[in-house]
Design a protein around this motif. Structure first.
Motif, PDB file in Angstrom:
ATOM      1  N   LEU A  18     -15.217   7.089  -4.062  1.00 39.40           N
ATOM      2  CA  LEU A  18     -15.009   5.946  -3.349  1.00 39.40           C
ATOM      3  C   LEU A  18     -13.480   5.259  -3.279  1.00 39.40           C
ATOM      4  CD1 LEU A  18     -16.349   3.234  -1.842  1.00 39.40           C
ATOM      5  CD2 LEU A  18     -16.908   2.328  -4.141  1.00 39.40           C
ATOM      6  N   MET A  19     -13.136   5.323  -4.338  1.00 45.57           N
ATOM      7  CA  MET A  19     -11.840   4.647  -4.550  1.00 45.57           C
ATOM      8  C   MET A  19     -10.820   5.659  -3.815  1.00 45.57           C
ATOM      9  SD  MET A  19     -11.721   1.957  -6.204  1.00 45.57           S
ATOM     10  CE  MET A  19     -10.352   1.584  -6.834  1.00 45.57           C
ATOM     11  N   ASN A  20     -10.976   6.990  -3.949  1.00 42.74           N
ATOM     12  CA  ASN A  20      -9.853   7.799  -3.159  1.00 42.74           C
ATOM     13  C   ASN A  20     -10.085   7.518  -1.793  1.00 42.74           C
ATOM     14  OD1 ASN A  20      -8.378   9.015  -5.472  1.00 42.74           O
ATOM     15  ND2 ASN A  20     -10.229  10.545  -5.637  1.00 42.74           N
ATOM     16  N   ARG A  21     -11.212   7.695  -1.214  1.00 44.35           N
ATOM     17  CA  ARG A  21     -11.650   7.331   0.184  1.00 44.35           C
ATOM     18  C   ARG A  21     -11.004   6.138   0.572  1.00 44.35           C
ATOM     19  NH1 ARG A  21     -17.545   9.275   1.076  1.00 44.35           N
ATOM     20  NH2 ARG A  21     -17.336   7.645   2.821  1.00 44.35           N
ATOM     21  N   SER A  22     -10.872   4.874  -0.143  1.00 45.85           N
ATOM     22  CA  SER A  22     -10.624   3.681  -0.039  1.00 45.85           C
ATOM     23  C   SER A  22      -9.152   3.535   0.164  1.00 45.85           C
ATOM     24  CB  SER A  22     -11.050   2.725  -0.958  1.00 45.85           C
ATOM     25  OG  SER A  22     -12.470   2.532  -0.907  1.00 45.85           O
ATOM     26  N   ILE A  23      -8.447   4.490  -0.727  1.00 49.85           N
ATOM     27  CA  ILE A  23      -7.044   4.259  -0.768  1.00 49.85           C
ATOM     28  C   ILE A  23      -6.598   5.476   0.477  1.00 49.85           C
ATOM     29  CG2 ILE A  23      -5.041   5.535  -1.855  1.00 49.85           C
ATOM     30  CD1 ILE A  23      -6.019   4.504  -4.500  1.00 49.85           C
ATOM     31  N   ASP A  24      -7.184   6.324   0.945  1.00 56.43           N
ATOM     32  CA  ASP A  24      -6.890   6.832   2.145  1.00 56.43           C
ATOM     33  C   ASP A  24      -6.826   6.122   3.207  1.00 56.43           C
ATOM     34  OD1 ASP A  24      -6.430   9.297   0.828  1.00 56.43           O
ATOM     35  OD2 ASP A  24      -8.520  10.112   1.309  1.00 56.43           O
ATOM     36  N   ARG A  25      -7.840   5.165   3.159  1.00 56.85           N
ATOM     37  CA  ARG A  25      -8.105   4.253   4.661  1.00 56.85           C
ATOM     38  C   ARG A  25      -7.034   2.992   4.271  1.00 56.85           C
ATOM     39  NH1 ARG A  25     -12.008   2.071   7.745  1.00 56.85           N
ATOM     40  NH2 ARG A  25     -13.304   3.543   7.137  1.00 56.85           N
ATOM     41  N   LEU A  26      -6.441   2.671   3.166  1.00 61.94           N
ATOM     42  CA  LEU A  26      -5.326   1.852   3.215  1.00 61.94           C
ATOM     43  C   LEU A  26      -3.944   2.360   3.394  1.00 61.94           C
ATOM     44  CD1 LEU A  26      -6.267   0.035  -0.492  1.00 61.94           C
ATOM     45  CD2 LEU A  26      -6.586  -1.018   1.875  1.00 61.94           C
ATOM     46  N   LYS A  27      -3.933   3.771   3.075  1.00 64.97           N
ATOM     47  CA  LYS A  27      -2.636   4.313   3.530  1.00 64.97           C
ATOM     48  C   LYS A  27      -2.747   4.451   5.158  1.00 64.97           C
ATOM     49  CE  LYS A  27      -1.907   6.931  -0.823  1.00 64.97           C
ATOM     50  NZ  LYS A  27      -1.772   8.289  -1.676  1.00 64.97           N
ATOM     51  N   ALA A  28      -3.756   4.747   5.694  1.00 63.14           N
ATOM     52  CA  ALA A  28      -4.139   4.843   6.957  1.00 63.14           C
ATOM     53  C   ALA A  28      -3.398   3.773   7.726  1.00 63.14           C
ATOM     54  CB  ALA A  28      -5.193   5.332   7.412  1.00 63.14           C
ATOM     55  N   LYS A  29      -4.044   2.511   7.303  1.00 69.62           N
ATOM     56  CA  LYS A  29      -3.525   1.109   7.774  1.00 69.62           C
ATOM     57  C   LYS A  29      -2.101   0.931   7.543  1.00 69.62           C
ATOM     58  CE  LYS A  29      -5.189  -3.646   7.559  1.00 69.62           C
ATOM     59  NZ  LYS A  29      -6.012  -4.682   7.129  1.00 69.62           N
ATOM     60  N   ALA A  30      -1.553   1.200   6.329  1.00 65.71           N
ATOM     61  CA  ALA A  30      -0.195   1.171   6.255  1.00 65.71           C
ATOM     62  C   ALA A  30       1.010   1.953   7.214  1.00 65.71           C
ATOM     63  CB  ALA A  30       0.192   1.552   4.882  1.00 65.71           C
ATOM     64  N   GLU A  32      -0.167   2.623  10.320  1.00 65.95           N
ATOM     65  CA  GLU A  32      -0.624   2.173  11.646  1.00 65.95           C
ATOM     66  C   GLU A  32       0.254   0.731  11.838  1.00 65.95           C
ATOM     67  OE1 GLU A  32      -4.840   1.723  12.193  1.00 65.95           O
ATOM     68  OE2 GLU A  32      -4.885   4.024  11.538  1.00 65.95           O
ATOM     69  N   ASP A  33       0.057   0.088  10.783  1.00 66.72           N
ATOM     70  CA  ASP A  33       0.731  -1.421  11.118  1.00 66.72           C
ATOM     71  C   ASP A  33       1.415  -1.612   9.351  1.00 66.72           C
ATOM     72  OD1 ASP A  33       1.241  -4.126  11.370  1.00 66.72           O
ATOM     73  OD2 ASP A  33      -0.681  -4.646  11.091  1.00 66.72           O
ATOM     74  N   PRO A  34       2.620  -1.260   9.081  1.00 68.87           N
ATOM     75  CA  PRO A  34       3.364  -1.456   7.815  1.00 68.87           C
ATOM     76  C   PRO A  34       3.555  -2.860   7.794  1.00 68.87           C
ATOM     77  CG  PRO A  34       4.751  -0.309   9.125  1.00 68.87           C
ATOM     78  CD  PRO A  34       3.445   0.029   9.996  1.00 68.87           C
ATOM     79  N   ASN A  35       3.870  -3.605   8.783  1.00 65.11           N
ATOM     80  CA  ASN A  35       4.216  -4.856   8.797  1.00 65.11           C
ATOM     81  C   ASN A  35       3.058  -5.810   8.102  1.00 65.11           C
ATOM     82  OD1 ASN A  35       6.864  -4.975   9.671  1.00 65.11           O
ATOM     83  ND2 ASN A  35       6.056  -4.786  11.608  1.00 65.11           N
ATOM     84  N   HIS A  36       1.869  -5.130   8.293  1.00 66.45           N
ATOM     85  CA  HIS A  36       0.807  -6.061   7.525  1.00 66.45           C
ATOM     86  C   HIS A  36       0.944  -5.994   6.069  1.00 66.45           C
ATOM     87  CE1 HIS A  36      -3.457  -7.429   6.737  1.00 66.45           C
ATOM     88  NE2 HIS A  36      -3.404  -6.330   5.733  1.00 66.45           N
ATOM     89  N   PHE A  37       1.328  -5.079   5.399  1.00 66.63           N
ATOM     90  CA  PHE A  37       1.266  -5.013   3.987  1.00 66.63           C
ATOM     91  C   PHE A  37       2.601  -5.673   3.433  1.00 66.63           C
ATOM     92  CE2 PHE A  37      -1.583  -1.790   4.767  1.00 66.63           C
ATOM     93  CZ  PHE A  37      -2.877  -1.994   3.873  1.00 66.63           C
ATOM     94  N   LEU A  38       3.683  -5.625   4.436  1.00 70.48           N
ATOM     95  CA  LEU A  38       5.057  -6.164   4.014  1.00 70.48           C
ATOM     96  C   LEU A  38       4.794  -7.704   3.974  1.00 70.48           C
ATOM     97  CD1 LEU A  38       7.398  -3.847   6.075  1.00 70.48           C
ATOM     98  CD2 LEU A  38       7.000  -3.842   3.535  1.00 70.48           C
ATOM     99  N   SER A  39       3.991  -7.953   4.813  1.00 77.94           N
ATOM    100  CA  SER A  39       3.975  -9.566   5.008  1.00 77.94           C
ATOM    101  C   SER A  39       2.890 -10.219   3.867  1.00 77.94           C
ATOM    102  CB  SER A  39       3.140 -10.061   6.586  1.00 77.94           C
ATOM    103  OG  SER A  39       1.833  -9.579   6.280  1.00 77.94           O
ATOM    104  N   ILE A  40       2.336  -9.218   3.306  1.00 79.78           N
ATOM    105  CA  ILE A  40       1.528  -9.682   1.979  1.00 79.78           C
ATOM    106  C   ILE A  40       2.366 -10.269   0.886  1.00 79.78           C
ATOM    107  CG2 ILE A  40      -0.063  -8.948   0.077  1.00 79.78           C
ATOM    108  CD1 ILE A  40      -1.604  -7.424   2.420  1.00 79.78           C
ATOM    109  N   GLY A  41       3.467  -9.319   0.930  1.00 85.69           N
ATOM    110  CA  GLY A  41       4.397  -9.591  -0.385  1.00 85.69           C
ATOM    111  C   GLY A  41       3.557  -9.339  -1.675  1.00 85.69           C
ATOM    112  N   GLU A  42       3.589 -10.491  -2.644  1.00 89.26           N
ATOM    113  CA  GLU A  42       2.974 -10.424  -3.933  1.00 89.26           C
ATOM    114  C   GLU A  42       1.829 -11.166  -3.879  1.00 89.26           C
ATOM    115  OE1 GLU A  42       5.910 -10.972  -6.835  1.00 89.26           O
ATOM    116  OE2 GLU A  42       6.525  -8.728  -7.056  1.00 89.26           O
ATOM    117  N   ASN A  43       1.399 -11.447  -2.946  1.00 84.86           N
ATOM    118  CA  ASN A  43       0.210 -12.444  -2.640  1.00 84.86           C
ATOM    119  C   ASN A  43      -1.163 -11.309  -2.739  1.00 84.86           C
ATOM    120  OD1 ASN A  43      -2.146 -13.781  -1.784  1.00 84.86           O
ATOM    121  ND2 ASN A  43      -1.055 -14.970  -0.164  1.00 84.86           N
ATOM    122  N   ALA A  44      -1.446 -11.347  -3.992  1.00 87.93           N
ATOM    123  CA  ALA A  44      -2.387 -10.276  -4.377  1.00 87.93           C
ATOM    124  C   ALA A  44      -4.010 -10.774  -3.868  1.00 87.93           C
ATOM    125  CB  ALA A  44      -2.710 -10.112  -5.912  1.00 87.93           C
TER     126      ALA A  44
END
Length: 182
Positions: A18-30, A32-44
């Motif tokens: 489950l964790m590996n598949r979730s990380i794969d999903r997060l990597k795919a999102k990154a 497609e849209d790296p600005n999404h994660f760059l805008s998060i910054g350190e806002n956990a």
């Protein structure tokens, strides 16, 4: 990683998948849209929403479906799966896999959690994600307003602060007034 049987019949191998598949999903999102994660910054907290979403999507059809909870407020860990496995979410805006961790006192620990992992988002340099067993990433203890762990996702196996102290995570977290509680 060995299989850990837990009280309700869940196991570490299914959770790891489950964790590996979730990380794969997060990597795919990154990708497609790296600005999404760059805008998060350190806002956990904002990243926790992404992690929760990825876990929920990847849990469909597994024993974890409907069992992912993101805890609001200051709870440890941030997310639970079946309230047995915990996921502590950490981020860094630098190109490093390090962060200040939680209080060693664990006064806000969610009841019933048997095993905790870190899911780390590194938003500096190449955006990337890792998960790892929580206690293996505890590089040191630092004093801020209270004793806190220093998290390093690249801590070599056998070299965590707990390894160097010769104690397990569960033994250490259950110390009370210098006396272990077993």
């Amino acid at each position: 990683m060995p299989i850990l049987a837990v009280s309700d019949g869940g196991n570490l191998s299914e959770f790891t998948l489950l964790m590996n598949r979730s990380i794969d999903r997060l990597k795919a999102k990154a990708r497609e849209d790296p600005n999404h994660f760059l805008s998060i910054g350190e806002n956990a907290t904002r990243f926790e929403v992404d992690v929760e979403s990825a876990l929920n999507q990847e849990s469909i059809g597994t024993s974890f479906e409907g069992e992912i909870i993101r805890w609001s407020g200051h709870k440890f860990p941030d997310i639970t799966a079946k309230r047995i496995f915990g996921i502590e979410v950490k981020t860094s805006i630098k190109d490093i896999w390090e962060s200040t961790g939680n209080s060693v006192l664990e006064t806000t620990r969610v009841d019933g959690v048997e095993k905790i992992f870190i899911l780390f988002g590194k938003f500096g340099g190449v955006i990337d994600f890792k998960f790892r067993d929580y206690e293996r990433c505890l590089k040191d203890i630092k004093i801020t307003h209270s004793p806190r762990y220093t998290i390093d996702m690249n801590t070599p196996d056998g070299d965590s602060i707990l390894d160097r102290m010769g104690i397990t995570y569960d033994e250490f977290r259950n110390f009370e007034a210098g006396r272990p509680q077993y």
